[in-house]
Scaffold this motif. Structure first.
Motif, short mmCIF file in Angstrom:
data_model
loop_
_atom_site.label_atom_id
_atom_site.label_comp_id
_atom_site.label_asym_id
_atom_site.label_seq_id
_atom_site.Cartn_x
_atom_site.Cartn_y
_atom_site.Cartn_z
N ALA A 63 0.83 -1.21 0.00
CA ALA A 63 0.00 0.00 0.00
C ALA A 63 0.86 1.26 0.00
N GLY A 64 2.11 1.15 0.49
CA GLY A 64 2.95 2.34 0.59
C GLY A 64 3.89 2.52 -0.59
N ARG A 65 3.80 1.64 -1.58
CA ARG A 65 4.71 1.70 -2.71
C ARG A 65 4.58 3.04 -3.45
N ASP A 66 5.71 3.61 -3.79
CA ASP A 66 5.75 4.89 -4.52
C ASP A 66 5.16 6.05 -3.73
N LYS A 67 4.95 5.86 -2.47
CA LYS A 67 4.44 6.97 -1.69
C LYS A 67 5.51 7.58 -0.81
N TRP A 68 6.45 6.76 -0.37
CA TRP A 68 7.50 7.25 0.51
C TRP A 68 8.66 7.84 -0.30
N ASP A 69 9.35 8.79 0.33
CA ASP A 69 10.58 9.31 -0.26
C ASP A 69 11.50 9.74 0.89
N VAL A 70 12.73 10.06 0.57
CA VAL A 70 13.70 10.41 1.60
C VAL A 70 14.26 11.80 1.33
N ALA A 71 14.25 12.66 2.34
CA ALA A 71 14.82 14.00 2.19
C ALA A 71 15.90 14.20 3.25
N THR A 72 16.75 15.18 3.03
CA THR A 72 17.80 15.48 3.99
C THR A 72 17.18 16.03 5.27
N ALA A 73 17.79 15.66 6.40
CA ALA A 73 17.28 16.13 7.69
C ALA A 73 17.70 17.58 7.91
N PRO A 74 17.00 18.30 8.79
CA PRO A 74 17.36 19.69 9.07
C PRO A 74 18.82 19.84 9.47
N ARG A 75 19.27 18.99 10.39
CA ARG A 75 20.67 19.04 10.81
C ARG A 75 21.23 17.63 10.80
N PRO A 76 22.51 17.49 10.48
CA PRO A 76 23.08 16.14 10.52
C PRO A 76 23.12 15.62 11.96
N ALA A 77 22.82 14.36 12.12
CA ALA A 77 22.83 13.76 13.45
C ALA A 77 23.14 12.28 13.30
N ASN A 78 23.62 11.69 14.36
CA ASN A 78 23.89 10.25 14.34
C ASN A 78 23.04 9.55 15.39
N TRP A 79 22.27 8.59 14.92
CA TRP A 79 21.39 7.88 15.83
C TRP A 79 21.71 6.39 15.73
N GLY A 80 22.39 5.90 16.75
CA GLY A 80 22.67 4.47 16.81
C GLY A 80 23.95 4.11 16.07
N GLY A 81 24.20 2.84 15.99
CA GLY A 81 25.42 2.33 15.40
C GLY A 81 26.08 1.37 16.37
N SER A 82 27.01 0.57 15.88
CA SER A 82 27.56 -0.49 16.71
C SER A 82 29.04 -0.72 16.49
N PHE A 83 29.54 -1.61 17.31
CA PHE A 83 30.94 -2.02 17.27
C PHE A 83 31.00 -3.52 17.44
N ILE A 84 32.10 -4.12 17.00
CA ILE A 84 32.34 -5.50 17.40
C ILE A 84 33.72 -5.59 18.05
N GLY A 85 33.77 -6.37 19.13
CA GLY A 85 35.02 -6.53 19.86
C GLY A 85 35.30 -8.00 20.12
N VAL A 86 36.51 -8.30 20.50
CA VAL A 86 36.90 -9.68 20.81
C VAL A 86 37.31 -9.76 22.27
N PRO A 87 36.56 -10.47 23.10
CA PRO A 87 36.94 -10.60 24.52
C PRO A 87 38.23 -11.41 24.63
N LYS A 88 39.02 -11.05 25.64
CA LYS A 88 40.26 -11.82 25.83
C LYS A 88 39.96 -13.27 26.14
N ALA A 89 38.77 -13.53 26.72
CA ALA A 89 38.41 -14.89 27.07
C ALA A 89 37.89 -15.69 25.89
N ALA A 90 37.91 -15.10 24.70
CA ALA A 90 37.39 -15.80 23.52
C ALA A 90 38.14 -17.10 23.30
N ARG A 91 37.40 -18.09 22.87
CA ARG A 91 37.99 -19.40 22.72
C ARG A 91 38.94 -19.43 21.52
N HIS A 92 38.52 -18.79 20.46
CA HIS A 92 39.37 -18.79 19.26
C HIS A 92 39.76 -17.36 18.97
#
Lengths: 329, 294, 443
Positions: free
Chosen positions: C303-332
């Motif tokens: 129902a929403g096909r061809d109805k949505w679009d994307v525009a630039t936000a008023p101000r640049p901002a960062n919402w979320g994001g991630s990291f990956i790390g390796v614990p020293k206790a890792a088996r491999h």
């Protein structure tokens, strides 16, 4: 065990010695063994339970008690800093704690009272001679087989504000929609209803069992005395069920004090807060929020121990009431 | 009130007795109507779970909500099955719940018997301790419990869920309460006098008497272990999950699919529902027999 | 009396039952020990290495086929992913596992709201990936790299995605409300200030199509605004400033204005009613990080096909994001480091973007065609690659602090909903949020 079957004089109480293979009359050795057995077996019987209990029950309990006297953070649970009764003192002056305590009580009453009353009524109905008696009983018991997670999942959908079935039905009935998650009382009722749904049938069966144990003659004679059915229910059934009712009250109260899964999952993301105004945050959730979201393990442990003490108080009160009832009976 | 009062003898009274509440009375239409209402209330949320599981996301979003089954049930069950590792989860849960039920019944029966009928030092203290443990909120023990389990190297293994759950204070208390009344002390003493060892007493006297309560306790423990999720979610991972753990990982993917989540909930509940339908009479009978002494 | 031991059948059955119970218990114990021993013997030895990855939500590595490819490139390595849907369940579990040194996966994901805390409290339990072979610090956005670096300069996680914000809007509703529909023109409506976004909302509301509102939730607006500031809940010196930082003040005022003007659908993001509102086309705009596009597409459906679009936000901002790390206790450990480095390299991050996961945290990816030329057919063929990478480049160097996640939810889950959904006065909502934070911060 069957090795020594010789009958020896002077067996204690001298009974039935060697009447059957394997239960030979006690000799001196035997009798010592026997006495040893009598003295020690009770410990052997309780040992498995209490061994496990020590490792997986008592140790955690004492550990949390110890931790509640410290500043401990979940980010590094190994690092403990002595704080004395600070965590407890902080609770006493904390609005969130008192709010959670009040909510636990309110939701406890909202879920326990209707649940037990309805269970009593249902048991009364089930006590009639019914066609397909087993069907009714099993059907009423099915919610009990549903996990908290699955049940709450459905109820959240049913109670949706904009597109839920309950509001749709209310709307159709001409009553305006209710915000089941944000209203103060509506959310408490919604959470309670999940508890009531899951446990009413189970309690009804327990009551039914107790009812069936009441001798029919009591009813017969009362009936002959002209007592109405309602009067019979009030004056024969309820008094006979007193111990059972007390038992269910105690169990439900413990459950209500520890209420956790239903409000947590009902709240969705951020469910540990129990709603935007903490309107349905129970003690269990408050503990969870403190420990697992704010990472203050020490304070969470203090909440847990406070809950524990509250329950002990309730249990003591229940015991007193039970004793009083027994004396009256 | 004097229920055991003298029986009235006048013929007149015998002719027109007041209605009796005993079990002899047949239920009238009103009784059936009320029961139907409550039964519907009990079953509808479950039925609706199935309805939701048989639809798709888009349909679930529209008002009025779907009231009848759609065609996507098998497909949703299928994706729930594969997404959530449901086969392994069901197997694990059966194993865990079965072991918990057996173990709890075993431990609780012997300990309950000792606490109910045998005299020994610390009996009262141990009983109080047991009752006290029932009051401990389960969320409390999670951190120290996890430390124990980790020390033993049991994380992500089923015994980390089984063994701590075996400690059922409720079970011990329940069996004790049952045996206090159901097991005549004379029976135990007579066997003793016969020279039976304690284990023989348990074996031949206690177990037969305790059977109904054992069955109930086993059933209760099984259902509870099946539905437990707070501790398993911490002790296990999706690699080796129980059903409830598997469900927490369900509906992931780029977009949570509500219909699949409902299908997963249905899959997790179905085995118990099936058991309740098949053995309903026995389960109900068990609860009722075990409950009287409660 | 008749002793019960004469009843044979019961005895036999009970015996069987008990034996079975005992057997099962013993077997399970032995099994546990055996498995334990087996694992200990395994590292690097003969045969396959199974590297485990613990994540929350969706990282998309699996969906983008990255695991498959890595397994193909490294015969003998098997990758297994264990996912917990929500970070609020995942993170406490990670903390307990770290504390116990047990139950950890070889690679653990961490959310941006938690990384600072992990670095501060548990940093020494992770491998320093800054020194790992093949890692080039300059590949990453400087602020992303800094977030996962401890005070003594160890980098405990490699950045995966980031969440630059755009605004997704419904062209059909904008047209009916008499607003422009072209994405450039829409972006100009509010360029530079979220206040102008609110003004647009008021204009929309005056001519809103029946049954629709301007945006989904005040909390979404708050987040989009607050994450555009460098100092939000903590200042550069690490002092908490949640009570009066301009970021929080301004964003709070925006949220309250939106509520007062009736611009919001009073929804909680990522809850079922929010999903349903998409399907029913209840609101015209939503502040959207790139990973939300797939969500919107799925929930809005055909129902929403061809109805949505994307525009630039008023101000640049960062919402979320991630990291990956390796614990020293890792088996491999060695295998895990190698995999982590490979997964976060610019080429792999570009492929993730192609699959509509997050925007790469490695600017080197931005010039790659998968990113630069990316368009989204569902969103009117919007050039999402250009929109999001432009936003990503202008994100300020963000300042983080240990309890910022709790502070954020105090506003989005308590303060704002009290005003928006429970109809309390703005001042009461503000006070509630502040009180919430004081309670959360003070151990």
């Amino acid at each position: 065990m069957t090795a020594t079957t010789t009958v020896v004089e002077g067996a204690p109480a001298g009974q039935a010695a060697g009447r059957r293979q394997g239960r030979a009359g006690p000799g001196p050795w035997r009798s010592r063994l026997y006495r040893w057995d009598v003295r020690c077996s009770p410990y052997a019987f309780v040992a498995p339970f209490f061994l496990f209990f020590a490792a997986f029950g008592l140790f955690p309990l004492l550990y949390t008690g110890w931790a509640s006297l410290h500043r401990v953070e979940l980010t590094s649970p190994g690092r403990m800093e002595w704080a004395g009764l600070h965590n407890y003192a902080r609770l006493l002056g904390n609005d969130f704690f008192w709010n959670a305590l009040r909510n636990t009580f309110t939701i406890g009453v909202l879920s326990t009272v209707p649940q037990l009353l309805m269970a009593l009524g249902l048991a009364h109905l089930l006590h009639y001679r019914l066609r397909a008696a087993t069907f009714w009983r099993v059907a009423l018991l099915t919610p009990y087989a549903t996990s908290v997670a699955a049940a709450t999942l459905v109820f959240v959908l049913l109670y949706g504000r904009d597109y839920g079935m309950v509001n749709w039905a209310l709307d159709a009935a001409g009553i305006g929609p209710v915000d089941w998650q944000n209203g103060t009382w509506s959310s408490r009722c919604a959470v309670s209803s999940i508890v009531v749904w899951r446990w009413t049938g189970y309690n009804a069966l327990i009551y039914l069992a107790a009812m069936q144990a009441v001798p029919d003659e009591l009813y017969e004679s009362a009936a002959l005395d002209g007592a109405s059915r309602l009067a019979q229910f009030r004056h024969i059934t309820v008094p006979a069920l007193r111990p059972t009712i007390l038992f269910t009250i105690v169990v439900s109260t413990i459950g209500a004090t520890q209420l956790f899964g239903e409000p947590l999952l009902f709240g969705g993301a951020g469910g540990q807060k129990g709603g935007a105004a903490h309107q349905f945050q129970t003690l269990g959730l408050y503990l969870y929020e403190q420990g697992w979201f704010n990472f203050h393990l020490g304070r969470a442990c203090a909440v847990a121990w406070t809950m524990f003490l509250i329950l002990l108080l309730i249990a003591a009160a229940g015991g007193l009431i039970a004793r009083r009832l027994r004396k009256e009976g | 009130m004097n229920p055991a009062g003298p029986r009235p003898t006048t013929a007149a009274r015998r002719v027109v007795p007041a209605p009796r509440a005993g079990r002899q009375l047949h239920g009238g239409p009103l009784v059936y109507a009320v029961l139907t209402l409550f039964t519907a209330g009990s079953l509808l949320p479950l039925v609706w779970t199935a309805v939701a599981a048989s639809r798709d996301n888009a349909r679930l979003a529209r008002t009025p909500p779907p009231l009848w089954f759609g065609g996507n049930l098998l497909e949703n069950l299928g994706s729930a099955w594969t997404d959530a590792n449901m086969g392994l989860a069901l197997f694990n849960t059966t194993l865990v719940a079965g072991m918990v039920a057996l173990g709890t019944v075993l431990f609780s029966t012997v300990a309950g018997f000792a606490l109910a009928k045998l005299r020994f030092r610390f009996r009262r203290a141990l009983l109080l301790l047991t009752v006290g443990t029932m009051m401990v909120p389960p969320q409390l023990s999670v951190v120290p419990l996890f430390l124990v389990v980790a020390r033993l190297g049991w994380t992500d293994q089923l015994q980390s869920v089984v063994l701590p759950t075996l400690v059922s204070a409720f079970g011990v208390f329940f069996m004790r309460q049952y045996l206090v009344e159901a097991l005549p002390t004379e029976l135990v003493e007579a066997a003793r006098v016969d020279g039976a060892s304690s284990w023989r007493v348990v074996w031949h006297v206690v177990l037969p008497v305790a059977r109904p309560a054992m069955a109930v306790l086993g059933m209760l423990s099984f259902v509870q272990a099946w539905n437990d999720f707070f501790w398993p979610v911490i002790a296990l991972t999706q690699e080796n999950p129980t059903v409830q753990v598997a469900l927490t990982g369900l509906g992931r993917g780029y977009v949570p699919d509500q219909a699949v989540v409902m299908a997963g909930a249905l899959l997790g509940t179905l085995p118990l529902l099936l058991a309740f339908t098949l053995f309903g009479r026995q389960i109900v009978g068990g609860i009722m027999r075990g409950a009287v002494k409660g | 009396m008749t002793p019960a031991w004469s009843s044979g059948p019961f005895r036999r059955r009970a015996l069987l039952l008990l034996a079975a119970a005992a057997l099962v218990l013993v077997v399970s114990l032995l099994d546990g020990c055996a498995r334990d021993g087996g694992d200990a013997d395994r590292p690097g030895g003969s045969g396959r290495t199974t590297v485990t990855i613990g994540t929350f939500g969706v990282f998309g590595c699996k969906q983008a086929g990255l695991y498959e490819e890595y397994e193909r490139l490294h015969p003998g390595v098997t990758i297994r992913e264990s996912v917990i849907e929500r970070n609020d369940a995942y993170y406490p579990q990670l903390l307990t596992h770290l504390a116990a040194g047990s139950g950890l996966a070889d690679i653990q994901a961490m959310e941006v709201g938690n990384i600072h805390q992990v670095a501060a409290a548990q940093g020494d339990l992770f491998v320093d990936l800054g020194r790992a072979k093949g890692v080039r610090r300059r590949d990453w956005l400087p602020w992303k790299w800094a977030q996962a670096t401890t005070r003594d300069g160890r980098t405990i996680g490699l950045g995966t995605d980031i969440g630059p914000i755009a605004v997704c809007y419904r062209k059909d509703l904008f047209r009916r409300a008499g607003l422009p529909t072209d994405r450039e023109a829409v972006g100009r409506l509010w360029a530079g200030d979220w206040q102008r976004y609110i003004d647009t909302g008021r204009a929309y509301t005056r001519r809103a199509p029946a049954g629709t509102v301007f945006t989904d939730s005040a909390a979404g607006l708050y987040n989009a605004s607050v994450h555009g500031y460098a100092e939000r809940y903590y200042d550069r010196r690490g002092r908490p400033v949640y009570a009066n930082s301009p970021a929080v003040r301004t964003s709070w005022d925006l949220a309250v204005q939106a509520v007062r003007a009736g611009l919001t659908a009073r929804l909680k993001q990522f809850e079922k009613p929010w999903d349903q509102a998409y399907a029913n086309g209840r609101f015209a705009t939503v502040a959207c990080p790139p990973w939300m596009l797939g969500y919107i597409k799925e929930k809005s459906g055909a129902a929403g096909r061809d109805k949505w679009d994307v525009a630039t936000a008023p101000r640049p901002a960062n919402w979320g994001g991630s990291f990956i790390g390796v614990p020293k206790a890792a088996r491999h450990r060695a295998a895990a480091i190698e995999l982590a480095v490979w997964l976060t390299a610019p080429a792999q991050q570009a492929r993730l973007f192609e699959r509509q996961a997050g925007v790469p945290s490695t600017p080197a990816s931005y010039a790659m065609p998968q990113v630069r030329d990316a368009r989204n057919a569902y969103f009117g063929n919007a050039p999402i690659g250009a929109i999001f990478t432009t936003a990503a480049r202008s994100i300020p160097l963000l300042v983080h602090g240990p309890m910022e996640a709790q502070m954020g939810t105090a506003f989005t889950d308590v303060g704002i909903p009290q005003v928006e959904q429970q109809g309390r006065p703005a001042r009461a909502g503000w006070r509630a949020a502040q009180k919430e934070i004081e309670n959360a911060v003070d151990g």
